[in-house]
Design a protein around this motif. Sequence first.
Motif, mmCIF file in Angstrom:
data_model
loop_
_atom_site.group_PDB
_atom_site.id
_atom_site.type_symbol
_atom_site.label_atom_id
_atom_site.label_comp_id
_atom_site.label_asym_id
_atom_site.label_seq_id
_atom_site.Cartn_x
_atom_site.Cartn_y
_atom_site.Cartn_z
ATOM 1 N N LEU A 211 0.833 -1.210 0.000
ATOM 2 C CA LEU A 211 0.000 0.000 0.000
ATOM 3 C C LEU A 211 0.864 1.255 0.000
ATOM 4 O O LEU A 211 0.524 2.247 -0.656
ATOM 5 N N LYS A 212 1.973 1.214 0.717
ATOM 6 C CA LYS A 212 2.869 2.367 0.711
ATOM 7 C C LYS A 212 3.500 2.576 -0.657
ATOM 8 O O LYS A 212 3.643 3.714 -1.120
ATOM 9 N N LEU A 213 3.849 1.492 -1.327
ATOM 10 C CA LEU A 213 4.425 1.606 -2.669
ATOM 11 C C LEU A 213 3.427 2.176 -3.661
ATOM 12 O O LEU A 213 3.804 2.757 -4.680
ATOM 13 N N ALA A 214 2.134 1.998 -3.359
ATOM 14 C CA ALA A 214 1.079 2.543 -4.219
ATOM 15 C C ALA A 214 0.697 3.965 -3.812
ATOM 16 O O ALA A 214 -0.287 4.523 -4.327
ATOM 17 N N ASP A 215 1.471 4.564 -2.911
ATOM 18 C CA ASP A 215 1.255 5.943 -2.451
ATOM 19 C C ASP A 215 -0.111 6.148 -1.796
ATOM 20 O O ASP A 215 -0.718 7.213 -1.916
ATOM 21 N N ILE A 216 -0.595 5.121 -1.122
ATOM 22 C CA ILE A 216 -1.842 5.247 -0.363
ATOM 23 C C ILE A 216 -1.484 5.633 1.066
ATOM 24 O O ILE A 216 -0.724 4.938 1.735
ATOM 25 N N ASP A 217 -2.021 6.761 1.515
ATOM 26 C CA ASP A 217 -1.632 7.263 2.836
ATOM 27 C C ASP A 217 -2.784 7.298 3.842
ATOM 28 O O ASP A 217 -2.666 7.927 4.893
ATOM 29 N N THR A 218 -3.881 6.617 3.515
ATOM 30 C CA THR A 218 -4.948 6.406 4.496
ATOM 31 C C THR A 218 -5.214 4.903 4.567
ATOM 32 O O THR A 218 -5.537 4.278 3.550
ATOM 33 N N ILE A 219 -5.056 4.339 5.750
ATOM 34 C CA ILE A 219 -5.169 2.890 5.937
ATOM 35 C C ILE A 219 -6.304 2.595 6.919
ATOM 36 O O ILE A 219 -6.387 3.210 7.988
ATOM 37 N N ALA A 220 -7.160 1.649 6.550
ATOM 38 C CA ALA A 220 -8.214 1.181 7.452
ATOM 39 C C ALA A 220 -7.950 -0.278 7.797
ATOM 40 O O ALA A 220 -7.805 -1.115 6.901
ATOM 41 N N ILE A 221 -7.856 -0.574 9.084
ATOM 42 C CA ILE A 221 -7.691 -1.946 9.549
ATOM 43 C C ILE A 221 -9.070 -2.441 9.992
ATOM 44 O O ILE A 221 -9.637 -1.924 10.958
ATOM 45 N N ASP A 222 -9.597 -3.407 9.290
ATOM 46 C CA ASP A 222 -10.941 -3.918 9.558
ATOM 47 C C ASP A 222 -10.858 -5.113 10.507
ATOM 48 O O ASP A 222 -10.422 -6.197 10.126
ATOM 49 N N LEU A 223 -11.288 -4.900 11.746
ATOM 50 C CA LEU A 223 -11.265 -5.959 12.762
ATOM 51 C C LEU A 223 -12.670 -6.402 13.163
ATOM 52 O O LEU A 223 -12.848 -7.046 14.202
ATOM 53 N N ARG A 224 -13.654 -6.093 12.357
ATOM 54 C CA ARG A 224 -15.014 -6.525 12.673
ATOM 55 C C ARG A 224 -15.081 -8.050 12.691
ATOM 56 O O ARG A 224 -14.519 -8.721 11.833
ATOM 57 N N ASN A 225 -15.753 -8.584 13.700
ATOM 58 C CA ASN A 225 -15.927 -10.036 13.877
ATOM 59 C C ASN A 225 -14.617 -10.776 14.109
ATOM 60 O O ASN A 225 -14.584 -12.005 14.015
ATOM 61 N N ASN A 226 -13.553 -10.060 14.422
ATOM 62 C CA ASN A 226 -12.282 -10.706 14.750
ATOM 63 C C ASN A 226 -12.321 -11.068 16.228
ATOM 64 O O ASN A 226 -12.240 -10.206 17.101
ATOM 65 N N GLY A 227 -12.445 -12.362 16.499
ATOM 66 C CA GLY A 227 -12.590 -12.825 17.874
ATOM 67 C C GLY A 227 -11.284 -12.983 18.625
ATOM 68 O O GLY A 227 -11.278 -13.386 19.780
ATOM 69 N N GLY A 228 -10.155 -12.692 17.993
ATOM 70 C CA GLY A 228 -8.888 -12.750 18.722
ATOM 71 C C GLY A 228 -7.878 -13.644 18.053
ATOM 72 O O GLY A 228 -7.623 -13.560 16.857
ATOM 73 N N GLY A 229 -7.308 -14.569 18.821
ATOM 74 C CA GLY A 229 -6.269 -15.453 18.311
ATOM 75 C C GLY A 229 -5.070 -15.441 19.230
ATOM 76 O O GLY A 229 -5.210 -15.473 20.454
ATOM 77 N N VAL A 230 -3.891 -15.369 18.658
ATOM 78 C CA VAL A 230 -2.645 -15.432 19.429
ATOM 79 C C VAL A 230 -2.270 -14.031 19.913
ATOM 80 O O VAL A 230 -2.110 -13.113 19.107
ATOM 81 N N LEU A 231 -2.140 -13.872 21.224
ATOM 82 C CA LEU A 231 -1.827 -12.573 21.810
ATOM 83 C C LEU A 231 -0.558 -11.967 21.228
ATOM 84 O O LEU A 231 -0.534 -10.803 20.815
#
Length: 413
Positions: free
Chosen positions: A252-272
């Motif tokens: 994404l950085k190589l594509a010059d995108i400077d707004t990032i959204a991390i989608d964690l909906r329904n992410n129940g967790g995993g390895v701490l």
Amino acid sequence: INDCFSWKINKISLTNRLNKLISTAAITIVSSFSLIEPSNGLDQWNDRNRLAAEVWQSIDDLYYDRTFNGIDWFQARQSLVKQNYNSDEELYAAIKNMISLLGDKYTRYLPPAQYNVLVNSAVGELTGVGVQLIGKEDGSIIISDIEELSPAKKSGLRRGDVLINIDGTDTTGLSPEEVAAQIRGAQGTKARLRVSRIDGQIEDIVVTREPFKLTGLTTNRITVKGKPVGVIRVKSFSSSTSTDMFSAMESLKLADIDTIAIDLRNNGGGVLQAAVDASNAFLPPGKIITFVVNKDGLQEALRTLPGSITIDAPDLPDLKSKLIIIVNKDTASAAEVFTAGLKENDRAIVIGEKTFGKGIIQNLQQLRQGGVAVTIAKYETPKHNNINKIGIEVDVSVNCNESVDLADCLSPA
């Protein structure tokens, strides 16, 4: 399966394949075999009695609440190991009954099939039909996600389907991993699933079981108000998440995108630790992501570390891009660690709805038969907030349900 609990996996001996995967990710799993065989009134202990003793001993060694919920914990042991069990199922029921006295739904015994489901999900490899499951408060089991290149996708299963029975077995009272164990089976065999759709319609769907790799992270690009936004969706935190996150961010950085959204909906967790490691993509070394508080009240700060970027990515860590984290009421555990770590280090804004609120940590131990998940600690956010049964408040409350276009969800941010 998406189990909604953070793992702190500490030691074990598995197959060579699993050992290689685990050592690469610096994850170790515990093997605990109790050698003490006190008198239980039987002429000779059998493997079931030994397993009963191992379960008790593992919990006794590790459990974070040293009052054991006010019960006579040693008497619970005596009652468990003195019985003569005629079947594994009878033993499993007795173990479940003993552990229920702790009043902690996250501490539990896992028979072999269920244990293997959790271990395999930690390293991102599964065999089955390709669904992720979460358990709701009412006891129902929901399909929270479906792998794109999976038998489940081809069969017509949908996100949001409620699983009613598997091959004729009712799912009432079963945990997500118990349901997952029933869905899994030999390659090429068929699973018959009865589901309730979102509109209430009941359907029977036949799915052929096949091996597949869990896609824990995907990347997409969308336009919000005429501006490109890179979207990284993390379904669960596994041993491969940090490397996948670094690769996604570098592209994404190589594509010059400077707004990032991390989608964690329904992410129940995993390895701490995976959640902590992934934070290295966005924060400089030395930033506290979470505090782990053990059974003795001692705190350990888990931080971002120098040299943690595991790929050739000169643009990382990214300290400048606008960062948005999208959460909902099913964002839990390790996903909440990641969210709070970036939010309280003033690196990201959080949008959506308040998260689930799971602030305790389990240790997964292998036993001679199956394993046991034991609550060993709680965690606090970088600002020492306890989110257990509380959740993380969002900065911007937005309707980000699955039916809402992601661009509309992100517009207020």
